[in-house]
Design a protein around this motif. Structure first.
Motif, PDB file in Angstrom:
ATOM      1  N   LYS A  90       0.853  -1.131  -0.071  1.00  0.00           N
ATOM      2  CA  LYS A  90      -0.008   0.088  -0.090  1.00  0.00           C
ATOM      3  C   LYS A  90       0.784   1.323   0.049  1.00  0.00           C
ATOM      4  N   VAL A 109      -1.764   0.696  -5.062  1.00  0.00           N
ATOM      5  CA  VAL A 109      -0.946  -0.520  -4.511  1.00  0.00           C
ATOM      6  C   VAL A 109      -0.414  -0.810  -5.576  1.00  0.00           C
ATOM      7  N   ASP A 193     -11.314  -7.961  -4.321  1.00  0.00           N
ATOM      8  CA  ASP A 193     -11.080  -8.177  -2.730  1.00  0.00           C
ATOM      9  C   ASP A 193      -9.946  -7.907  -2.162  1.00  0.00           C
ATOM     10  N   VAL A 194      -9.527  -7.087  -1.165  1.00  0.00           N
ATOM     11  CA  VAL A 194      -8.254  -6.730  -0.528  1.00  0.00           C
ATOM     12  C   VAL A 194      -8.416  -7.281   0.855  1.00  0.00           C
ATOM     13  N   GLY A 196      -5.829  -7.986   4.267  1.00  0.00           N
ATOM     14  CA  GLY A 196      -4.618  -7.539   5.101  1.00  0.00           C
ATOM     15  C   GLY A 196      -5.036  -7.301   6.602  1.00  0.00           C
ATOM     16  N   ILE A 272      -7.166   1.643  -6.867  1.00  0.00           N
ATOM     17  CA  ILE A 272      -8.158   1.131  -6.344  1.00  0.00           C
ATOM     18  C   ILE A 272      -9.200   2.066  -5.630  1.00  0.00           C
ATOM     19  N   VAL A 277      -9.083   0.648   2.067  1.00  0.00           N
ATOM     20  CA  VAL A 277      -8.102  -0.476   1.722  1.00  0.00           C
ATOM     21  C   VAL A 277      -7.548  -0.820   3.149  1.00  0.00           C
ATOM     22  N   ILE A 285      -0.388  -6.391   1.226  1.00  0.00           N
ATOM     23  CA  ILE A 285      -1.818  -6.905   1.263  1.00  0.00           C
ATOM     24  C   ILE A 285      -2.168  -7.631  -0.046  1.00  0.00           C
ATOM     25  N   ILE A 287      -4.331  -9.035  -3.045  1.00  0.00           N
ATOM     26  CA  ILE A 287      -5.599  -8.557  -4.152  1.00  0.00           C
ATOM     27  C   ILE A 287      -5.775  -9.622  -4.730  1.00  0.00           C
ATOM     28  N   ARG A 288      -7.212 -10.152  -4.817  1.00  0.00           N
ATOM     29  CA  ARG A 288      -7.738 -11.131  -5.569  1.00  0.00           C
ATOM     30  C   ARG A 288      -8.939 -10.792  -6.334  1.00  0.00           C
ATOM     31  N   SER A 290     -12.808 -10.423  -7.119  1.00  0.00           N
ATOM     32  CA  SER A 290     -13.829 -10.432  -5.981  1.00  0.00           C
ATOM     33  C   SER A 290     -14.726 -11.646  -5.989  1.00  0.00           C
TER      34      SER A 290
END
Length: 344
Positions: A90, A109, A193-194, A196, A272, A277, A285, A287-288, A290
């Protein structure tokens, strides 16, 4: 049993232009359900891969696809396909404007040196995925690291990284080791989706931790201005579930259904939407794709491959977003004024 989490973001009735969810609160209508199409796809996928549970057999199949890209037969992406997630850092927040005049906050990010270390295959009924490493170490940092930490990198001929994580994937989205993953893995206007860890606040009282009002400042109150108040009685003792002071923050959380509004492929930076976030500046973090929103348009399956998908521009912007180099305001009378001043 694999099931899809269906989430529908609530929308205001009088909203004009593109609707963007508030970055402070998540408004979700969540239900878990199976559709006949998903059930059949899940059943066929399990039957196809049930006989291939050996890691070497799966690895050979995946390597053949990436070695012969022109003649490779790529499986079609279905609803149960799960691509690998990436690890990013981030950087901070920025602001962007839409064409209807509204402005919002976005979080930057950066995906630093993501590479696939290894694959993990345990059959269709257990975890299947890849190990992703991110953040290359400098030579000075490598010299200070312990030897046992560097063995797993040297055994795979990979430069040591700072972070290593296991990312679950479906069998059709497995990626062979030593594959470099960049920001081209995602697309603009895609929802992600984030994951963390929240900001660590340390030990806090009930007013900051739970939002209690506190006691009055005067009129007989002595040394209990920020106390929680009654938490039980003589008959029942302490009430179960009473909120009290304690450690706040540093909890795993997920910010779901966030839109990617801009991608800088030169520096591997994702913009994003929103400022919610997870984590603080400099945190790592994940990130995938959603889990709540199906991707709009085509996304690279299982990831972006240069020989197959071609090169991408240096920067990509959302169609509703104003380009930083575009003129946002134009005045019709400026040209006439400039001519009169030149004539004088």
């Amino acid at each position: 049993m694999l099931s899809r989490l269906v989430v529908r973001p609530l929308r205001a009735a009088n909203a004009a232009g593109p609707t963007l969810r508030s970055s402070r609160t998540l408004y979700y209508d969540v239900r878990r359900r199976w559709t006949p199409t998903e059930y059949n796809e899940e059943k066929e996928s399990r039957q196809m891969w049930r006989a291939i549970t050996d890691k070497e057999a799966v690895l050979s199949i995946v390597n053949k696809r990436f070695e012969d890209l022109e003649n490779a037969q790529w499986p079609e992406r279905c609803r149960i396909s799960r691509r690998p997630a990436l690890i990013g850092k981030k950087l901070g927040c920025a602001r962007y404007w839409l064409r209807n005049g509204r402005h919002y906050t976005c979080t930057m990010v950066q995906l630093l040196d993501n590479i696939v270390m290894d694959m993990s295959v345990y059959g269709p009924d257990r975890n299947t995925g890849v190990y992703i490493a991110a953040g290359s170490l400098t030579p000075e940092e490598v010299a200070k690291e312990a030897a046992w930490k560097l063995e797993r990198f040297h055994a795979r001929s990979i430069h040591p990284r700072r972070v290593v994580g296991f990312m679950k994937t479906s069998v059709d989205c497995l990626v062979p080791p030593k594959t470099v993953l960049t920001s081209s893995h995602f697309r603009v206007n895609q929802f992600v989706d984030v994951l963390g860890m929240t900001i660590d606040r340390g030990f806090q009282g009930v007013m900051k931790r739970h939002g209690h009002k506190g006691m009055p400042a005067s009129h007989g109150v002595t040394k209990t201005h920020r106390r929680p108040g009654a938490i039980g009685n003589k008959l029942n003792g302490i009430w179960k579930g009473s909120k009290g002071p304690g450690h706040m923050g540093f909890r795993p959380r997920i910010a779901g259904n966030l839109r990617i509004v801009r991608i800088n492929h030169k520096h591997n930076v994702l913009y994003i939407h929103g400022k919610n976030v997870i984590g603080q500046q400099g945190d790592w973090i994940v990130i995938r794709d959603s889990m709540y929103h199906q991707p709009r348009g085509a996304v690279p399956h299982p990831t972006h491959i240069m020989q197959r998908d071609g090169e991408l521009p240096e920067e990509e912007f959302w169609s509703e977003m104003v380009h930083p180099e575009e003129d946002t305001l134009t005045f019709k009378g400026d040209e006439g004024k400039a001519e009169k001043q030149a004539g004088r």
